[in-house]
Design a protein around this motif. Structure first.
Motif, PDB file in Angstrom:
ATOM      1  N   VAL A 138      66.388  47.424 -15.853  1.00 37.72           N
ATOM      2  CA  VAL A 138      66.921  47.207 -17.300  1.00 37.72           C
ATOM      3  C   VAL A 138      68.186  47.832 -17.391  1.00 37.72           C
ATOM      4  CG1 VAL A 138      66.394  47.827 -19.667  1.00 37.72           C
ATOM      5  CG2 VAL A 138      64.398  46.792 -18.211  1.00 37.72           C
ATOM      6  N   ASP A 139      68.724  48.526 -16.556  1.00 39.56           N
ATOM      7  CA  ASP A 139      69.941  49.256 -16.888  1.00 39.56           C
ATOM      8  C   ASP A 139      71.069  48.429 -16.005  1.00 39.56           C
ATOM      9  OD1 ASP A 139      70.052  49.277 -13.754  1.00 39.56           O
ATOM     10  OD2 ASP A 139      69.508  51.633 -13.820  1.00 39.56           O
ATOM     11  N   LYS A 140      70.822  47.122 -15.646  1.00 36.22           N
ATOM     12  CA  LYS A 140      71.398  45.926 -15.263  1.00 36.22           C
ATOM     13  C   LYS A 140      72.109  46.030 -13.772  1.00 36.22           C
ATOM     14  CE  LYS A 140      73.414  46.134 -20.342  1.00 36.22           C
ATOM     15  NZ  LYS A 140      74.329  46.190 -20.970  1.00 36.22           N
ATOM     16  N   LYS A 148      65.088  57.983   0.304  1.00 34.85           N
ATOM     17  CA  LYS A 148      65.721  58.430  -1.189  1.00 34.85           C
ATOM     18  C   LYS A 148      66.956  58.192  -1.578  1.00 34.85           C
ATOM     19  CE  LYS A 148      62.159  62.091  -1.909  1.00 34.85           C
ATOM     20  NZ  LYS A 148      62.104  63.467  -2.378  1.00 34.85           N
ATOM     21  N   ASP A 149      67.612  57.546  -0.636  1.00 39.71           N
ATOM     22  CA  ASP A 149      69.150  57.493  -0.858  1.00 39.71           C
ATOM     23  C   ASP A 149      69.589  56.110  -1.279  1.00 39.71           C
ATOM     24  OD1 ASP A 149      69.663  60.066   0.070  1.00 39.71           O
ATOM     25  OD2 ASP A 149      69.759  59.546   1.947  1.00 39.71           O
ATOM     26  N   CYS A 150      70.432  56.028  -2.274  1.00 39.80           N
ATOM     27  CA  CYS A 150      70.926  54.837  -2.881  1.00 39.80           C
ATOM     28  C   CYS A 150      72.045  54.312  -2.077  1.00 39.80           C
ATOM     29  CB  CYS A 150      71.291  55.087  -4.364  1.00 39.80           C
ATOM     30  SG  CYS A 150      71.917  53.317  -4.799  1.00 39.80           S
ATOM     31  N   ILE A 151      72.015  53.302  -0.937  1.00 34.55           N
ATOM     32  CA  ILE A 151      73.153  53.081  -0.245  1.00 34.55           C
ATOM     33  C   ILE A 151      74.078  51.959  -0.716  1.00 34.55           C
ATOM     34  CG2 ILE A 151      71.906  53.671   1.626  1.00 34.55           C
ATOM     35  CD1 ILE A 151      71.441  50.926   2.683  1.00 34.55           C
ATOM     36  N   GLN A 152      73.612  51.191  -1.700  1.00 37.93           N
ATOM     37  CA  GLN A 152      74.240  50.136  -2.353  1.00 37.93           C
ATOM     38  C   GLN A 152      74.000  50.086  -4.236  1.00 37.93           C
ATOM     39  OE1 GLN A 152      73.915  46.502  -0.480  1.00 37.93           O
ATOM     40  NE2 GLN A 152      75.745  46.877   0.613  1.00 37.93           N
ATOM     41  N   LYS A 153      74.966  50.201  -4.751  1.00 36.92           N
ATOM     42  CA  LYS A 153      74.550  50.078  -6.226  1.00 36.92           C
ATOM     43  C   LYS A 153      75.342  48.753  -6.912  1.00 36.92           C
ATOM     44  CE  LYS A 153      75.469  52.305 -10.921  1.00 36.92           C
ATOM     45  NZ  LYS A 153      75.599  53.402 -11.573  1.00 36.92           N
ATOM     46  N   LEU A 154      74.822  47.561  -7.056  1.00 36.10           N
ATOM     47  CA  LEU A 154      75.532  46.326  -7.367  1.00 36.10           C
ATOM     48  C   LEU A 154      75.599  46.126  -8.861  1.00 36.10           C
ATOM     49  CD1 LEU A 154      73.844  44.200  -4.490  1.00 36.10           C
ATOM     50  CD2 LEU A 154      75.686  45.463  -4.295  1.00 36.10           C
ATOM     51  N   GLU A 155      76.871  46.008  -9.275  1.00 40.18           N
ATOM     52  CA  GLU A 155      77.193  45.873 -10.747  1.00 40.18           C
ATOM     53  C   GLU A 155      77.759  44.533 -10.950  1.00 40.18           C
ATOM     54  OE1 GLU A 155      77.398  50.029 -12.505  1.00 40.18           O
ATOM     55  OE2 GLU A 155      78.950  49.982 -10.908  1.00 40.18           O
ATOM     56  N   GLY A 156      77.164  44.105 -12.202  1.00 40.56           N
ATOM     57  CA  GLY A 156      78.100  42.609 -12.545  1.00 40.56           C
ATOM     58  C   GLY A 156      77.095  41.715 -13.795  1.00 40.56           C
ATOM     59  N   HIS A 157      75.702  42.185 -13.690  1.00 42.71           N
ATOM     60  CA  HIS A 157      74.879  41.427 -14.741  1.00 42.71           C
ATOM     61  C   HIS A 157      75.162  41.906 -15.930  1.00 42.71           C
ATOM     62  CE1 HIS A 157      72.566  38.705 -12.277  1.00 42.71           C
ATOM     63  NE2 HIS A 157      72.469  39.572 -11.504  1.00 42.71           N
ATOM     64  N   ALA A 175      68.319  37.877 -10.326  1.00 40.26           N
ATOM     65  CA  ALA A 175      68.276  37.113 -11.577  1.00 40.26           C
ATOM     66  C   ALA A 175      68.100  37.813 -12.728  1.00 40.26           C
ATOM     67  CB  ALA A 175      67.165  36.273 -11.349  1.00 40.26           C
ATOM     68  N   SER A 176      68.846  37.364 -13.909  1.00 44.80           N
ATOM     69  CA  SER A 176      68.999  38.227 -14.971  1.00 44.80           C
ATOM     70  C   SER A 176      68.656  37.479 -16.383  1.00 44.80           C
ATOM     71  CB  SER A 176      70.329  38.800 -15.060  1.00 44.80           C
ATOM     72  OG  SER A 176      70.927  39.553 -16.274  1.00 44.80           O
ATOM     73  N   ALA A 177      68.392  38.185 -17.342  1.00 42.72           N
ATOM     74  CA  ALA A 177      68.133  38.018 -18.700  1.00 42.72           C
ATOM     75  C   ALA A 177      69.747  37.443 -19.341  1.00 42.72           C
ATOM     76  CB  ALA A 177      67.830  38.927 -19.604  1.00 42.72           C
ATOM     77  N   ASP A 178      70.791  37.771 -18.468  1.00 44.66           N
ATOM     78  CA  ASP A 178      72.150  37.253 -18.783  1.00 44.66           C
ATOM     79  C   ASP A 178      72.171  35.539 -18.594  1.00 44.66           C
ATOM     80  OD1 ASP A 178      72.629  37.204 -16.236  1.00 44.66           O
ATOM     81  OD2 ASP A 178      74.006  38.704 -16.154  1.00 44.66           O
ATOM     82  N   LYS A 179      70.993  35.065 -17.947  1.00 50.99           N
ATOM     83  CA  LYS A 179      71.022  33.566 -17.598  1.00 50.99           C
ATOM     84  C   LYS A 179      71.643  33.162 -16.324  1.00 50.99           C
ATOM     85  CE  LYS A 179      71.348  32.369 -22.554  1.00 50.99           C
ATOM     86  NZ  LYS A 179      72.244  31.603 -23.688  1.00 50.99           N
ATOM     87  N   THR A 180      72.245  34.369 -15.364  1.00 50.67           N
ATOM     88  CA  THR A 180      72.585  34.121 -14.357  1.00 50.67           C
ATOM     89  C   THR A 180      71.968  34.465 -13.214  1.00 50.67           C
ATOM     90  OG1 THR A 180      74.028  36.126 -14.132  1.00 50.67           O
ATOM     91  CG2 THR A 180      75.082  34.184 -15.577  1.00 50.67           C
ATOM     92  N   ILE A 181      72.300  33.891 -12.128  1.00 52.24           N
ATOM     93  CA  ILE A 181      71.792  34.418 -10.678  1.00 52.24           C
ATOM     94  C   ILE A 181      73.070  34.912  -9.933  1.00 52.24           C
ATOM     95  CG2 ILE A 181      70.574  33.577  -8.509  1.00 52.24           C
ATOM     96  CD1 ILE A 181      69.050  31.551 -10.070  1.00 52.24           C
TER      97      ILE A 181
END
Length: 333
Positions: A138-140, A148-157, A175-181
């Motif tokens: 939900v944080d987009k 335990k390590d986050c090796i990638q954080k993909l932002e854009g939605h 896939a997102s509630a913003d209607k895009t893939i």
């Protein structure tokens, strides 16, 4: 001796135990793993018409949301990471990801890893070729975890990420509630697909072709791994579509708000299986059967093989639940 197969799916089994909506399922050989709004992960074994609940696991924390567990997936045995394989669950209430032992009657019932980092509900899970965990929230954001390590954080939605999928070529689809893939290649967004007209709710791999998506716009789309839309299916009778998957026969399964599962072949609906509830998730089994997860807390297995069709009392129970649904929908006058 092989049994002749029917042309239509019939009920094989019903699994009772969850006390609220079953939101997500995955299958490993003859095991079904299910998670629910009741905050439990349950492991079921199936053999023909028989089924057995092997485990009831709890590890996610509750909150005022009271939404329980949102997603479950399986990591195949991965050298150096999860040599026996592992189950992964996503918490709607506690924003965490939990890694569990490989499912069995003898599995360790305590979490082996608890992953934190998302700023809100974790909605969806998948796995990369290397056995790393992919999560949507939900944080987009879409995140990739190694241990335990986050090796990638993909932002854009611009809205909730409802589904994530690891592709065989190493790309990630979200896939997102913003209607895009979005198709992610490495740390960058490779392509944005905006053909859907409403929230995109689920994704599924189609071996040798690409992937499927389904949306609240009541369409299912088939895409190549590069994002070319090569087929669009329209379910004119649907309200919202929540889940999509594909059988070993390459028939497509879809489930949603109207409480039915549709089977698609060559672009047409070839079978409709009524349910007395919302269908949150559909998942194939290796033997050609498939499992549905319902808002009534029930898992149902469906088959074309006469030797696995449910006994009469189980079918009557299902028919009674359908009759009760119809009666409840009748106007009161």
């Amino acid at each position: 001796m092989d049994h002749p197969k029917d042309t239509k799916f019939k009920l094989s089994a019903q699994f009772f135990g969850h006390e609220a909506d079953v939101r997500s399922i995955c299958t490993i050989n003859n095991l079904i793993c299910s998670v629910s709004r009741d905050n439990t992960l349950r492991i079921w074994a199936i053999s023909g018409k028989d089924h057995l609940q092997l485990q009831v696991l709890q590890g996610h924390l509750r909150s005022k949301k009271q939404m329980g567990i949102s997603s479950v997936t399986y990591i195949k045995p991965t050298e150096g990471k999860y040599p026996k394989g592992a189950l992964v669950t996503a918490g709607w209430d506690d924003n965490t990801i939990i890694v569990w032992d490989s499912p069995s009657a003898e599995m360790n019932t305590n979490p082996i890893l608890r992953i934190t980092g998302h700023d809100d509900t974790v909605t969806s899970l998948s796995v990369t070729n290397e056995g790393d965990i992919i999560s949507g929230s939900v944080d987009k954001t879409v995140r990739v975890w190694r241990g335990k390590d986050c090796i990638q954080k993909l932002e854009g939605h611009q809205h909730i990420v409802w589904a994530v999928l690891g592709l065989p070529n190493g790309d990630i689809v979200s896939a997102s509630a913003d209607k895009t893939i979005r198709i992610w290649r490495g740390a960058k967004c490779h392509r944005v697909l905006n053909q859907h007209l409403d929230a995109v709710r689920d994704l599924a791999l189609v071996p040798g072709l690409g992937f499927l998506s389904c949306s609240n716009d009541c369409t299912i789309r088939l895409w190549t791994n590069e994002g070319e839309n090569i087929q669009t299916l329209v379910d004119e009778a649907a309200v919202y579509l929540y889940s999509v998957n594909v059988l070993p026969t390459m028939e497509i399964l879809s489930g949603g708000e109207t409480g039915g599962v549709k089977i698609w072949k060559d672009g047409q609906i070839v079978d409709v299986i009524a349910h007395p509830c919302v269908v949150w998730s559909v998942c194939p089994l290796d033997n050609g059967d498939f499992v549905t997860a319902g808002s009534d807390g029930t898992l149902r297995v469906w088959t074309k093989n006469p030797s696995r069709v449910a006994p009469d009392d189980v079918i009557k129970n299902y028919e009674d639940s359908m009759s009760n649904k119809i009666e409840a929908q009748q106007p009161s006058g």
